[in-house]
Structure formats: structure tokens, C-alpha cells
Design a protein around this motif. Structure first.
Motif, PDB file in Angstrom:
ATOM      1  N   THR A  89     -53.101   8.286  37.942  1.00 21.68           N
ATOM      2  CA  THR A  89     -52.195   7.531  37.567  1.00 21.68           C
ATOM      3  C   THR A  89     -51.111   8.696  37.519  1.00 21.68           C
ATOM      4  O   THR A  89     -49.379   8.426  37.445  1.00 21.68           O
ATOM      5  CB  THR A  89     -51.798   7.162  35.835  1.00 21.68           C
ATOM      6  OG1 THR A  89     -52.721   5.751  36.371  1.00 21.68           O
ATOM      7  CG2 THR A  89     -50.654   6.729  35.422  1.00 21.68           C
ATOM      8  N   LYS A  90     -51.098  10.801  37.277  1.00 19.45           N
ATOM      9  CA  LYS A  90     -50.425  11.188  37.073  1.00 19.45           C
ATOM     10  C   LYS A  90     -49.858  11.382  38.433  1.00 19.45           C
ATOM     11  O   LYS A  90     -48.477  11.603  38.140  1.00 19.45           O
ATOM     12  CB  LYS A  90     -50.907  12.354  36.142  1.00 19.45           C
ATOM     13  CG  LYS A  90     -51.681  12.873  35.164  1.00 19.45           C
ATOM     14  CD  LYS A  90     -52.418  13.583  34.108  1.00 19.45           C
ATOM     15  CE  LYS A  90     -53.173  13.071  32.840  1.00 19.45           C
ATOM     16  NZ  LYS A  90     -53.186  14.276  32.700  1.00 19.45           N
ATOM     17  N   ALA A  91     -50.562  11.014  39.623  1.00 17.19           N
ATOM     18  CA  ALA A  91     -50.546  11.274  41.052  1.00 17.19           C
ATOM     19  C   ALA A  91     -48.847  10.088  41.119  1.00 17.19           C
ATOM     20  O   ALA A  91     -48.043  11.071  41.960  1.00 17.19           O
ATOM     21  CB  ALA A  91     -51.027  11.885  41.897  1.00 17.19           C
ATOM     22  N   THR A  92     -49.825   9.332  40.247  1.00 14.22           N
ATOM     23  CA  THR A  92     -48.203   8.273  40.863  1.00 14.22           C
ATOM     24  C   THR A  92     -46.895   8.360  40.065  1.00 14.22           C
ATOM     25  O   THR A  92     -45.830   7.950  41.063  1.00 14.22           O
ATOM     26  CB  THR A  92     -49.139   6.976  40.834  1.00 14.22           C
ATOM     27  OG1 THR A  92     -50.358   6.603  41.524  1.00 14.22           O
ATOM     28  CG2 THR A  92     -47.918   5.797  40.588  1.00 14.22           C
ATOM     29  N   MET A  93     -46.575   8.947  39.032  1.00 17.32           N
ATOM     30  CA  MET A  93     -45.528   8.991  38.695  1.00 17.32           C
ATOM     31  C   MET A  93     -44.513  10.003  39.012  1.00 17.32           C
ATOM     32  O   MET A  93     -43.974   9.882  38.897  1.00 17.32           O
ATOM     33  CB  MET A  93     -45.765  10.140  37.023  1.00 17.32           C
ATOM     34  CG  MET A  93     -46.299   8.922  36.565  1.00 17.32           C
ATOM     35  SD  MET A  93     -47.015   9.503  34.409  1.00 17.32           S
ATOM     36  CE  MET A  93     -47.862   8.272  34.003  1.00 17.32           C
ATOM     37  N   THR A  94     -45.370  11.230  40.728  1.00 21.57           N
ATOM     38  CA  THR A  94     -44.571  11.823  40.941  1.00 21.57           C
ATOM     39  C   THR A  94     -44.099  11.119  42.266  1.00 21.57           C
ATOM     40  O   THR A  94     -43.080  11.711  43.030  1.00 21.57           O
ATOM     41  CB  THR A  94     -45.568  13.203  41.319  1.00 21.57           C
ATOM     42  OG1 THR A  94     -46.482  12.468  41.988  1.00 21.57           O
ATOM     43  CG2 THR A  94     -45.744  13.964  40.830  1.00 21.57           C
ATOM     44  N   MET A  95     -44.137  10.128  42.520  1.00 24.48           N
ATOM     45  CA  MET A  95     -43.704   8.298  43.763  1.00 24.48           C
ATOM     46  C   MET A  95     -42.283   8.451  43.118  1.00 24.48           C
ATOM     47  O   MET A  95     -42.153   8.260  42.332  1.00 24.48           O
ATOM     48  CB  MET A  95     -44.617   8.193  43.873  1.00 24.48           C
ATOM     49  CG  MET A  95     -45.997   8.890  45.064  1.00 24.48           C
ATOM     50  SD  MET A  95     -46.011   9.003  46.519  1.00 24.48           S
ATOM     51  CE  MET A  95     -45.128   7.940  46.972  1.00 24.48           C
ATOM     52  N   PRO A  96     -40.934   9.044  44.168  1.00 25.12           N
ATOM     53  CA  PRO A  96     -39.914   7.702  43.924  1.00 25.12           C
ATOM     54  C   PRO A  96     -40.315   6.563  43.528  1.00 25.12           C
ATOM     55  O   PRO A  96     -41.501   5.388  44.260  1.00 25.12           O
ATOM     56  CB  PRO A  96     -39.233   8.065  44.747  1.00 25.12           C
ATOM     57  CG  PRO A  96     -40.174   7.996  46.560  1.00 25.12           C
ATOM     58  CD  PRO A  96     -41.435   9.118  45.438  1.00 25.12           C
ATOM     59  N   LYS A  97     -39.120   5.973  42.967  1.00 23.30           N
ATOM     60  CA  LYS A  97     -39.599   4.495  42.689  1.00 23.30           C
ATOM     61  C   LYS A  97     -39.033   3.812  43.355  1.00 23.30           C
ATOM     62  O   LYS A  97     -37.421   3.759  43.715  1.00 23.30           O
ATOM     63  CB  LYS A  97     -39.077   3.663  40.883  1.00 23.30           C
ATOM     64  CG  LYS A  97     -39.854   4.440  39.855  1.00 23.30           C
ATOM     65  CD  LYS A  97     -41.539   4.399  40.070  1.00 23.30           C
ATOM     66  CE  LYS A  97     -41.929   5.397  38.950  1.00 23.30           C
ATOM     67  NZ  LYS A  97     -43.380   5.435  38.688  1.00 23.30           N
TER      68      LYS A  97
END
Length: 154
Positions: free
Chosen positions: A128-136
Motif C-alpha cells: 500500500t505504501k509503495a502504491t502511494m508513490t505511483m502517479p494517480k
């Protein structure tokens, strides 16, 4: 009609629409003449076989289906699916295993499940933390309807 054939028809329809184009489920089933059960099977076939062959992801995304290579869309979709899996894992613990309390230690398989599920939920938190670094991904604009004003009677 065989699942593989329906899956190929659906993929072709998605491919012809273009990458990242959302197509609603009912439009796919109507065009390829598939029942709901056939559609569920063809989704599995596409995910299990065709995506690797074609080098594109097949996603249920914001109310439709698409094929894409966009990492932000793939990460958003994977995150949503992982959240559902994480919820189910937590429910296995809270609804079935943890109510036994200290007795869990008496059963090797239950203790193993408890430990492994705890490990999986910690892994989910890291993902989840890693996914937050992806652009939306950019949301497609939705059509908003104006509220109709009621005309007063004369």
C-alpha cells in the motif's frame, strides 16, 4: 460457445477500441453474445492465458473493462484487489482463528495460518505504501446532470 473463443472475441473488441478505453460489461456481453456466467469464465481465461501472451493487462477499472500497459492504472487496480484480499484475510483471523484465543497454539495448522496471515497483512501494508508513490491515473470526466427545477403551477 467455448470460453476461449468468447475470450478472444472480447479481447479483440477491447483491442479495437484502443488501449485504456473503458468498455462497460453489458456492451461486451451484448456484442459477443455472452451470458453473465460466460463473461465470468472468459475474464478468468483472459487473465490466466491471454494477458501474458499479449503483454498487456486486462483490468476491471472504474466501471468498465480495458486493456492497458499503464503502470499507474495497473497499480491502482492491483491495490484495490489486494485490499479486498486483505479484508478477507483479516476476517479469517477475526472470525475463525483468533476467537479460539490460547487454544490456537494447540493446533499446529491454525498457529501456522495465524502467523502466515499476519505476515501477508504486513506485506499488504508495505504494498500500500509503495502504491502511494505511483502517479494517480487521470480520472475521465463524468457527465453531471443539472437538477431540474420544478415549475410552479399557475
Amino acid at each position: 460457445m467455448p470460453t476461449q473463443h468468447l475470450a478472444e472475441l472480447a479481447w479483440s473488441m477491447l483491442e479495437n477500441a484502443g488501449e485504456d478505453v473503458l468498455i462497460p460489461r453489458d456492451q461486451i456481453t451484448d456484442r459477443i453474445h455472452a451470458t453473465d456466467g460466460q463473461f465470468e469464465r472468459l475474464k478468468g481465461y483472459i487473465r490466466d492465458h491471454m494477458t501474458m501472451e499479449k503483454g498487456k493487462a486486462f483490468l476491471a477499472f472504474r466501471g468498465g473493462y480495458m486493456i492497458t500497459t499503464d503502470p499507474a492504472k495497473i497499480a491502482e487496480n492491483a491495490g484495490l484487489r489486494m485490499r479486498r484480499i486483505n479484508t478477507e484475510l483479516r476476517r479469517v483471523l477475526s472470525g475463525a482463528i483468533n476467537p479460539l484465543g490460547d487454544q490456537v497454539g494447540q493446533y499446529e495448522v491454525l498457529a501456522m495460518f495465524q502467523d502466515e496471515i499476519a505476515h501477508m497483512t504486513r506485506s499488504y501494508e508495505r504494498m500500500t505504501k509503495a502504491t502511494m508513490t505511483m502517479p494517480k491515473p487521470i480520472k475521465q470526466p463524468t457527465k453531471r446532470r443539472r437538477a431540474r427545477s420544478a415549475k410552479a403551477a399557475p
